[in-house]
Design a protein around this motif. Structure first.
Motif, PDB file in Angstrom:
ATOM      1  N   ASP A 235       0.792  -1.196   0.139  1.00 33.11           N
ATOM      2  CA  ASP A 235      -0.001   0.002   0.207  1.00 33.11           C
ATOM      3  C   ASP A 235       0.914   1.370   0.116  1.00 33.11           C
ATOM      4  O   ASP A 235       2.066   1.222   0.202  1.00 33.11           O
TER       5      ASP A 235
ATOM      6  N   SER B 172      -4.154  -0.327   6.988  1.00 33.74           N
ATOM      7  CA  SER B 172      -5.550  -0.037   7.337  1.00 33.74           C
ATOM      8  C   SER B 172      -6.746  -1.214   6.777  1.00 33.74           C
ATOM      9  O   SER B 172      -6.071  -2.103   6.037  1.00 33.74           O
TER      10      SER B 172
ATOM     11  N   ASP C 296      -6.976  -2.644   3.402  1.00 31.17           N
ATOM     12  CA  ASP C 296      -5.681  -3.460   2.812  1.00 31.17           C
ATOM     13  C   ASP C 296      -6.051  -4.804   3.278  1.00 31.17           C
ATOM     14  O   ASP C 296      -5.220  -5.739   2.803  1.00 31.17           O
TER      15      ASP C 296
ATOM     16  N   ASP D  81      -0.186   5.194   0.849  1.00 28.40           N
ATOM     17  CA  ASP D  81      -0.442   6.378   1.870  1.00 28.40           C
ATOM     18  C   ASP D  81      -0.637   5.622   3.136  1.00 28.40           C
ATOM     19  O   ASP D  81      -1.076   4.601   3.534  1.00 28.40           O
ATOM     20  N   GLY D  82       0.192   5.877   4.321  1.00 24.11           N
ATOM     21  CA  GLY D  82       0.256   5.556   5.661  1.00 24.11           C
ATOM     22  C   GLY D  82       1.103   4.304   5.602  1.00 24.11           C
ATOM     23  O   GLY D  82       1.361   3.635   6.693  1.00 24.11           O
TER      24      GLY D  82
HETATM   25 MG   LIG Z   1      -2.971   3.261   3.548  1.00 21.81          MG
END
Ligand SMILES: [Mg+2]
Length: 302
Positions: free
Chosen positions: A40, A248, A251, A42-43
């Protein structure tokens, strides 16, 4: 090195240790030569707040130099992902718009040239409905229920930039959706229920993101896309061993589809509620956790 030995060395960085988890019934086999890192953005690979890859980029370069296949897997559009890769100076496979399509660099997969659709220097495998089809269903819903869903494609770039906090060029890349649509209006519960039914009848679904909603094909998700890519890669690269990283709930399907699922922590060291067993919860946040885990992975795969 056997799988058991390699997971023992990898597990020093993970909780609980992989080799102690009974769900991983490792056999004494040689480690497959081809590793895949599917991640993934973002984050996870990118900082959750600043979107910076500074903490993860050196380890990404090492992974590529070590011959790993790295796959970005995100809700971002092809335009956003290509731009990100250009700024990082890389060209690698990616899964876009929450599993709606897979893009492969043409130069790296000449075996597939004949079979797969092309988009300039990329091979494109479409797994979901195209944007025009999705948009016409949403337009039909708006007319039927006299409501405004705040379709991103209809927003002037200036409005979208101020709504999202993105620069105008970045907002333009985010708006360039090919296989999904983002709804920016806050939706009442009864509108959500009507929309869900309306979309399902057309083979579509919507998912809640942090702030907006995304509409894609009903059968599309990150995990299905990775499984599709994995089957394809196996035919040309032989046995694969894949590690997946996310931060998150969205995912979950991706994490289910890999051999080693890893959930990276949030800034405060806690994790999003993702229910999967086995699941390795990294203690370090976002790209710092990404880098530490991939360092251990490369060591184990060496
Ligand atoms: Mg993410």
């Amino acid at each position: 090195m056997t799988l058991k030995e390699s997971t023992a060395s990898l597990s020093g960085n993970l909780t609980p240790p992989l080799h102690e988890n009974p769900a991983f019934a490792w056999k004494d086999q040689p480690v497959p030569r081809q590793g895949v890192i599917v991640t993934d953005l973002d984050g996870t690979f990118l900082d959750r707040t600043t979107y910076s890859p500074a903490a993860s980029l050196p380890m990404l370069r090492k992974a590529l130099a070590d011959g790993q296949i790295v796959v970005f897997c995100s809700s971002k559009t092809p335009s956003e992902q290509k731009h990100l890769q250009q700024t990082l100076g890389i060209k690698i496979p990616f899964i876009c718009e929450n599993g709606s399509a897979i893009y492969l660099p043409r130069e790296d997969f000449p075996e597939l040239e004949k079979e797969i659709e092309k988009d300039s220097d990329w091979l494109v495998i479409k797994l979901g409905a195209g944007f025009p089809e999705i948009d016409s269903v949403l337009e039909n819903f708006e007319e039927t229920y006299t409501t405004d869903l705040g379709r991103m494609s209809q927003k002037p770039i200036k409005n979208l930039a101020s709504l999202t906090g993105l620069s105008e060029p970045a907002a333009l890349r985010a708006r360039s959706r090919l296989f999904s649509e983002t709804l920016t209006a806050p939706l009442e519960e009864n509108t959500k229920a009507q929309l869900e039914t309306f979309l399902r009848l057309q083979g579509l679904k919507f998912e809640c993101g942090g702030r907006f909603h995304t509409v894609t094909s009903l059968e599309t998700d990150k995990g299905k896309a990775y499984k599709h890519l994995k089957a394809l890669l196996q035919t040309i690269r032989g046995d694969l061993l894949s590690i997946g990283l996310g931060d998150s709930e969205n995912d979950l399907r991706l994490l289910e589809s890999v051999d080693f699922p890893v959930l990276v922590a949030k800034e405060d060291g806690t994790h999003e509620p993702v229910e999967l067993e086995p699941l390795h919860r990294n203690k370090k946040p976002g790209p710092h956790g990404w880098s530490a885990t991939i360092g251990a992975w490369l060591h184990a795969m060496a």
